[in-house]
Design an enzyme around this catalytic site. Sequence first.
Site, PDB file in Angstrom:
ATOM      1  N   ASN A  72     -11.055  26.843 -51.849  1.00 16.84           N
ATOM      2  CA  ASN A  72      -9.612  26.793 -51.598  1.00 16.84           C
ATOM      3  C   ASN A  72      -9.049  28.170 -51.941  1.00 16.84           C
ATOM      4  O   ASN A  72      -8.878  28.488 -53.110  1.00 16.84           O
ATOM      5  CB  ASN A  72      -8.988  25.694 -52.485  1.00 16.84           C
ATOM      6  CG  ASN A  72      -7.474  25.671 -52.405  1.00 16.84           C
ATOM      7  OD1 ASN A  72      -6.876  26.284 -51.525  1.00 16.84           O
ATOM      8  ND2 ASN A  72      -6.851  24.949 -53.334  1.00 16.84           N
ATOM      9  N   LYS A  85      -6.155  29.206 -51.553  1.00 14.87           N
ATOM     10  CA  LYS A  85      -4.723  29.174 -51.897  1.00 14.87           C
ATOM     11  C   LYS A  85      -4.019  30.302 -51.128  1.00 14.87           C
ATOM     12  O   LYS A  85      -4.407  30.588 -49.999  1.00 14.87           O
ATOM     13  CB  LYS A  85      -4.536  29.278 -53.412  1.00 14.87           C
ATOM     14  CG  LYS A  85      -5.379  28.235 -54.146  1.00 14.87           C
ATOM     15  CD  LYS A  85      -5.021  28.063 -55.573  1.00 14.87           C
ATOM     16  CE  LYS A  85      -5.919  26.993 -56.179  1.00 14.87           C
ATOM     17  NZ  LYS A  85      -5.572  26.672 -57.539  1.00 14.87           N
ATOM     18  N   HIS A 134      -2.430  18.517 -53.119  1.00 19.95           N
ATOM     19  CA  HIS A 134      -2.853  19.399 -54.217  1.00 19.95           C
ATOM     20  C   HIS A 134      -1.753  19.420 -55.282  1.00 19.95           C
ATOM     21  O   HIS A 134      -0.567  19.385 -54.953  1.00 19.95           O
ATOM     22  CB  HIS A 134      -3.118  20.809 -53.675  1.00 19.95           C
ATOM     23  CG  HIS A 134      -3.796  21.689 -54.671  1.00 19.95           C
ATOM     24  ND1 HIS A 134      -3.122  22.261 -55.725  1.00 19.95           N
ATOM     25  CD2 HIS A 134      -5.090  22.068 -54.808  1.00 19.95           C
ATOM     26  CE1 HIS A 134      -3.980  22.957 -56.457  1.00 19.95           C
ATOM     27  NE2 HIS A 134      -5.186  22.850 -55.921  1.00 19.95           N
ATOM     28  N   GLU A 149      -0.495  21.704 -56.927  1.00 21.15           N
ATOM     29  CA  GLU A 149       0.490  22.788 -56.760  1.00 21.15           C
ATOM     30  C   GLU A 149       1.550  22.379 -55.737  1.00 21.15           C
ATOM     31  O   GLU A 149       2.723  22.720 -55.888  1.00 21.15           O
ATOM     32  CB  GLU A 149      -0.230  24.083 -56.342  1.00 21.15           C
ATOM     33  CG  GLU A 149      -0.978  24.694 -57.524  1.00 21.15           C
ATOM     34  CD  GLU A 149      -2.196  25.525 -57.137  1.00 21.15           C
ATOM     35  OE1 GLU A 149      -2.350  25.896 -55.968  1.00 21.15           O
ATOM     36  OE2 GLU A 149      -3.010  25.786 -58.054  1.00 21.15           O
ATOM     37  N   GLU A 156      -8.879  16.667 -59.632  1.00 23.42           N
ATOM     38  CA  GLU A 156      -8.543  17.982 -60.161  1.00 23.42           C
ATOM     39  C   GLU A 156      -7.565  17.855 -61.330  1.00 23.42           C
ATOM     40  O   GLU A 156      -6.336  17.796 -61.116  1.00 23.42           O
ATOM     41  CB  GLU A 156      -7.893  18.836 -59.071  1.00 23.42           C
ATOM     42  CG  GLU A 156      -8.792  19.103 -57.893  1.00 23.42           C
ATOM     43  CD  GLU A 156      -8.415  20.409 -57.206  1.00 23.42           C
ATOM     44  OE1 GLU A 156      -9.295  21.268 -57.091  1.00 23.42           O
ATOM     45  OE2 GLU A 156      -7.253  20.587 -56.823  1.00 23.42           O
ATOM     46  N   GLY A 163      -7.170  26.724 -62.606  1.00 22.28           N
ATOM     47  CA  GLY A 163      -6.817  28.128 -62.803  1.00 22.28           C
ATOM     48  C   GLY A 163      -6.683  28.540 -64.256  1.00 22.28           C
ATOM     49  O   GLY A 163      -6.172  29.609 -64.560  1.00 22.28           O
ATOM     50  N   SER A 173     -11.356  25.134 -62.355  1.00 23.13           N
ATOM     51  CA  SER A 173     -12.174  26.159 -63.023  1.00 23.13           C
ATOM     52  C   SER A 173     -13.674  25.952 -62.845  1.00 23.13           C
ATOM     53  O   SER A 173     -14.462  26.301 -63.736  1.00 23.13           O
ATOM     54  CB  SER A 173     -11.811  26.257 -64.511  1.00 23.13           C
ATOM     55  OG  SER A 173     -10.455  26.635 -64.660  1.00 23.13           O
TER      56      SER A 173
HETATM   57  P1  PGA Z   1      -9.489  26.743 -59.687  1.00 21.93           P
HETATM   58  O1  PGA Z   1      -8.623  25.899 -58.633  1.00 21.93           O
HETATM   59  O2  PGA Z   1     -10.930  26.630 -59.274  1.00 21.93           O
HETATM   60  O3  PGA Z   1      -8.965  28.154 -59.569  1.00 21.93           O
HETATM   61  O4  PGA Z   1      -9.227  26.149 -61.022  1.00 21.93           O
HETATM   62  C1  PGA Z   1      -9.088  24.696 -58.102  1.00 21.93           C
HETATM   63  C2  PGA Z   1      -8.059  24.135 -57.150  1.00 21.93           C
HETATM   64  O5  PGA Z   1      -6.862  24.213 -57.450  1.00 21.93           O
HETATM   65  O6  PGA Z   1      -8.409  23.598 -56.075  1.00 21.93           O
END
Ligand code: PGA
Length: 261
Positions: free
Chosen positions: A13, A15, A99, A101, A171, A177, A217
């Site tokens: 992803n 983003k 997601h 976010e 998640e 992140g 992560s």
């Molecule tokens: P990350 O994000 O691997 O940077 O923690 C995962 C995601 O939000 O899909």
Amino acid sequence: MNRRYRKTIIAGNWKMNKLPSECKEYILRLKEKAAAAKWCDVVLCVPFTHLASAVKAARGTRIAIGAQNCHFADKGAYTGEVSCAMLADLGVKYVIIGHSERRAYFGETDLDVNKKVKAALDAGLRPIVCLGESLDIRENNAALDHIRMQLKFALKDITAQQLRKVVIAYEPIWAIGTGKVATAEQANEVGSAIRETLRAIYGARAARGVSILYGGSMSEKNAEGLLAMPDVDGGLIGGASLDTEKLGGIIEAARQELKGN
Ligand code: PGA
């Protein structure tokens, strides 16, 4: 993971990162890794602006391209939005839905998520449905209930037949992140609770066919332990997916795990 019943899926992803012109070289670097990992589906979810070049660059490789969002309407007066029919017409195969976010920064609700899942399936796309709890919820021992509720909302009125195309991603918000990865046991506990809920709604056969990914992560360093768990069938990877070496390392971990399975 359990290769007997379901596919392993490693999905990057991006983003809101990288430029459309970077897709070609990135895919060129990743394609050998993806080719080596049979039975593991490799997906790359890029911004809308990158989709056309990513689809073109991925042609003839084992990498499928996904979007990171969609609108639930087929078409109409929704300035700035992109429909699932538009994505499918481009050759996009997957779409991330719900997601954290999007839920946190763009006010996406469980109802929106459900509508988008339906729209994606109607257009022939595979939705990657994201579920996850905040740190607060986890510390209050309410994580499993929260996830079960999000799952039921997301899949409301989805049939067992449609479920075959659905991918779930667990998640935890506190792990996204942050560099703070869930333990393999935590990821598996939630994965099992998701499968249990699916079993109660759709029956054992349908439930065991669903790939449940972990995201938060995940890296080439911790992937092996996570992917060894029975109810972790792959990963949704943000930060580490920006680097082909790191994402390639995670695909390699999946390949090794599948060999021993
Ligand atoms: P990350 O994000 O691997 O940077 O923690 C995962 C995601 O939000 O899909």
